[in-house]
Design a protein around this motif. Structure first.
Motif, PDB file in Angstrom:
ATOM      1  N   GLN A 104      11.141  -0.317  -6.284  1.00 56.65           N
ATOM      2  CA  GLN A 104      11.241  -1.177  -7.460  1.00 56.65           C
ATOM      3  C   GLN A 104      11.841  -2.536  -7.097  1.00 56.65           C
ATOM      4  O   GLN A 104      11.341  -3.578  -7.524  1.00 56.65           O
ATOM      5  N   ALA A 107       9.390  -4.530  -4.963  1.00 51.74           N
ATOM      6  CA  ALA A 107       8.267  -5.018  -5.771  1.00 51.74           C
ATOM      7  C   ALA A 107       8.650  -6.272  -6.545  1.00 51.74           C
ATOM      8  O   ALA A 107       7.821  -7.152  -6.749  1.00 51.74           O
ATOM      9  N   THR A 155       4.193   2.358  -6.465  1.00 53.45           N
ATOM     10  CA  THR A 155       4.702   1.925  -7.767  1.00 53.45           C
ATOM     11  C   THR A 155       4.658   3.070  -8.774  1.00 53.45           C
ATOM     12  O   THR A 155       5.631   3.317  -9.492  1.00 53.45           O
TER      13      THR A 155
END
Length: 192
Positions: A104, A107, A155
């Motif tokens: 996370q 990203a 993801t």
């Protein structure tokens, strides 16, 4: 009873402190999420916050250091020369299942040069495995498509509760089909 103050071991303790911080960060990120207070990581590592900031001036640098260990493991697999694309994506998927908080953060920090460097190293391994694949590769599918598939699976898995991550990863790869990172399963063997 008089407490004996901890002895400051100075620069000699640097490598051990750094390793302890990385191990503590990996556990804290996974247990409490990427926004865990950095002071909790320092406490778990048994070092002061000053030591944490000497080694890792910000959260991204700490996350990248944790992820660095994952990339080194992937590169070591690829260094054997016989690592298939399936083996590489299996390892990446296994790592993602245990590192959702890091995925996370990474990203959200894609433009950071430190994060780009990690992505470039992963891409290098994927390209080498892709080019060396003995399996027929689907027409029109590129190594960049495999990187996209890895990103999509990572993801999806990173957002799921920990008990569902493995099942979701397997479903995602099955939907993407053979050739998109997993290759064809050997005859009679289920997709891993």
């Amino acid at each position: 009873m008089t407490k004996v103050p901890k002895t400051n071991r100075g620069p000699v303790a640097g490598p051990a402190n750094r390793a302890a911080l990385i191990a503590a960060a990996r556990m804290e990120f996974e247990e409490r999420g990427i926004d865990v207070p950095l002071s909790a990581i320092a406490k778990r590592a048994g070092v002061g916050q000053g030591s944490l900031y000497r080694h890792f001036p910000d959260r991204v640098s700490l996350a990248v250091a944790v992820f660095e260990e994952n990339i080194e493991e992937i590169e070591a697999l690829a260094a054997h020369g016989d690592a298939s694309l399936r083996a590489v994506t299996n390892l990446v998927t296994h790592q993602v299942e245990g590192a959702s908080a890091l995925i996370q953060l990474i990203a959200t920090e894609r433009a950071d040069a430190r994060v780009e460097h990690i992505a470039a190293r992963l891409r290098s391994v994927v390209v080498a495995a892709w080019e060396a694949s003995p399996e027929p590769l689907p027409e029109g599918v590129t190594a960049d498509d495999v990187m996209l598939a890895i990103s999509m699976v990572a993801t999806t898995v990173s957002l799921a509760p920990s008990q569902d991550r493995h099942r979701l990863a397997e479903r995602a790869w099955a939907l993407l089909g053979p050739g998109i990172g997993r290759g064809a399963a050997p005859q009679g063997a289920p997709h891993a």
